[in-house]
Design a protein around this motif. Sequence first.
Motif, mmCIF file in Angstrom:
data_model
loop_
_atom_site.group_PDB
_atom_site.id
_atom_site.type_symbol
_atom_site.label_atom_id
_atom_site.label_comp_id
_atom_site.label_asym_id
_atom_site.label_seq_id
_atom_site.Cartn_x
_atom_site.Cartn_y
_atom_site.Cartn_z
ATOM 1 N N GLU A 15 -4.976 4.230 -10.204
ATOM 2 C CA GLU A 15 -6.131 4.242 -9.307
ATOM 3 C C GLU A 15 -6.378 2.875 -8.677
ATOM 4 O OE1 GLU A 15 -9.425 5.683 -11.525
ATOM 5 O OE2 GLU A 15 -8.687 7.754 -11.600
ATOM 6 N N ARG A 16 -5.917 1.812 -9.331
ATOM 7 C CA ARG A 16 -6.099 0.454 -8.792
ATOM 8 C C ARG A 16 -5.005 0.061 -7.810
ATOM 9 N NH1 ARG A 16 -7.471 -0.162 -14.249
ATOM 10 N NH2 ARG A 16 -5.486 -1.168 -14.770
ATOM 11 N N GLN A 17 -3.988 0.904 -7.649
ATOM 12 C CA GLN A 17 -2.922 0.616 -6.689
ATOM 13 C C GLN A 17 -3.300 1.235 -5.345
ATOM 14 O OE1 GLN A 17 -0.779 -1.475 -8.257
ATOM 15 N NE2 GLN A 17 -2.111 -0.924 -9.988
ATOM 16 N N PRO A 18 -3.428 0.439 -4.296
ATOM 17 C CA PRO A 18 -3.929 0.957 -3.016
ATOM 18 C C PRO A 18 -3.097 2.114 -2.468
ATOM 19 C CG PRO A 18 -3.831 -1.441 -2.996
ATOM 20 C CD PRO A 18 -3.108 -0.999 -4.234
ATOM 21 N N GLU A 19 -3.741 3.251 -2.291
ATOM 22 C CA GLU A 19 -3.143 4.426 -1.647
ATOM 23 C C GLU A 19 -1.875 4.912 -2.343
ATOM 24 O OE1 GLU A 19 -2.664 3.650 2.545
ATOM 25 O OE2 GLU A 19 -4.603 2.628 2.663
ATOM 26 N N GLY A 31 -5.933 4.928 -14.912
ATOM 27 C CA GLY A 31 -6.752 3.856 -14.356
ATOM 28 C C GLY A 31 -5.919 2.849 -13.592
ATOM 29 N N TRP A 32 -4.731 2.532 -14.114
ATOM 30 C CA TRP A 32 -3.843 1.578 -13.443
ATOM 31 C C TRP A 32 -3.427 2.106 -12.076
ATOM 32 C CZ3 TRP A 32 1.139 1.465 -11.571
ATOM 33 C CH2 TRP A 32 1.682 0.202 -11.317
ATOM 34 N N ARG A 42 0.856 -1.189 0.000
ATOM 35 C CA ARG A 42 0.000 0.000 0.000
ATOM 36 C C ARG A 42 0.892 1.239 0.000
ATOM 37 N NH1 ARG A 42 -5.037 -1.927 1.166
ATOM 38 N NH2 ARG A 42 -5.899 0.195 1.207
ATOM 39 N N GLU A 88 -5.277 4.904 -19.612
ATOM 40 C CA GLU A 88 -4.848 3.574 -19.185
ATOM 41 C C GLU A 88 -3.924 3.662 -17.979
ATOM 42 O OE1 GLU A 88 -3.882 -0.572 -21.518
ATOM 43 O OE2 GLU A 88 -3.228 1.318 -22.402
ATOM 44 N N TRP A 126 4.113 -6.272 -19.894
ATOM 45 C CA TRP A 126 2.861 -6.550 -19.191
ATOM 46 C C TRP A 126 2.507 -8.032 -19.256
ATOM 47 C CZ3 TRP A 126 1.534 -3.241 -15.760
ATOM 48 C CH2 TRP A 126 1.886 -1.899 -15.919
#
Length: 254
Positions: free
Chosen positions: A176-180, A173-174, A156, A170, A231
């Motif tokens: 934003e998906r990584q916690p904190e 969005g990526w 986190r 892209e 990726w």
Amino acid sequence: MPTDPTQFAPAILDLAHKAGTAIMAVYATSFEQRSKQDHSPVTDADEKAEAIILAGLAALAPDIPIVAEEQAARGETPVVTGRRFWLVDPLDGTREFIDRNGEFTVNIALIENGVPVLGVVVAPALGQAWLGHGDRAWRHEGDSVVPIHVRRVPERGAHVLISRNHVDREIAGWIERQPEATRQTVGSSLKFCRIAEGTADLYPRFASISEWDTAAGQAVLEAAGGAVVTWQGERLRYGKPGFRNPGYLARGAA
């Protein structure tokens, strides 16, 4: 000619600094920018730095072919399949140079079997340089030479670096998906070096990019204990047709 790539390191670092001096001489003037065929910008600094590097590498190791950005833009790329070769970006971050924000670098890497085994990154406006080979990496600043190593990427609150000129949905969005996660925009190959020295954790990229933009930074980061993977989870490799990389994730320790 040295067979151990580490024997090239002092000469390559010196050569990159000489190129950096030429870049800063142009930086101090009211230089003009031009457009290449692909519409990317180029300045006298790019061309002068590349001329210094090409001459220096040819004198140092005449049997090793060189792939360099401005040469490639003119359609002058040697056949390097199955060979060790130099990969050069004489001024990575030309847009940063034009914007005068200091976040541009000189990148020189030695590639063997598709892998960057030696990399030098010099940031002449910042007075910093990074060198990596094998499992050892250093940051140079003035007379100070400090060993560097990545930090472990936290589950986190990872610190994510992104390109100043290549932010898209892209990437947003990526992140934003990584916690904190926190984010910071940084120019050129400095992103690899910041992760290598343990002041950042991740650098995602989804768009294609030229191999000379990443090779030296990858060499430094891997030598400091990090990784650069596609990726699909494969190590980013070099000498591909057209010298283009797919998207990737540069990261600290897992």
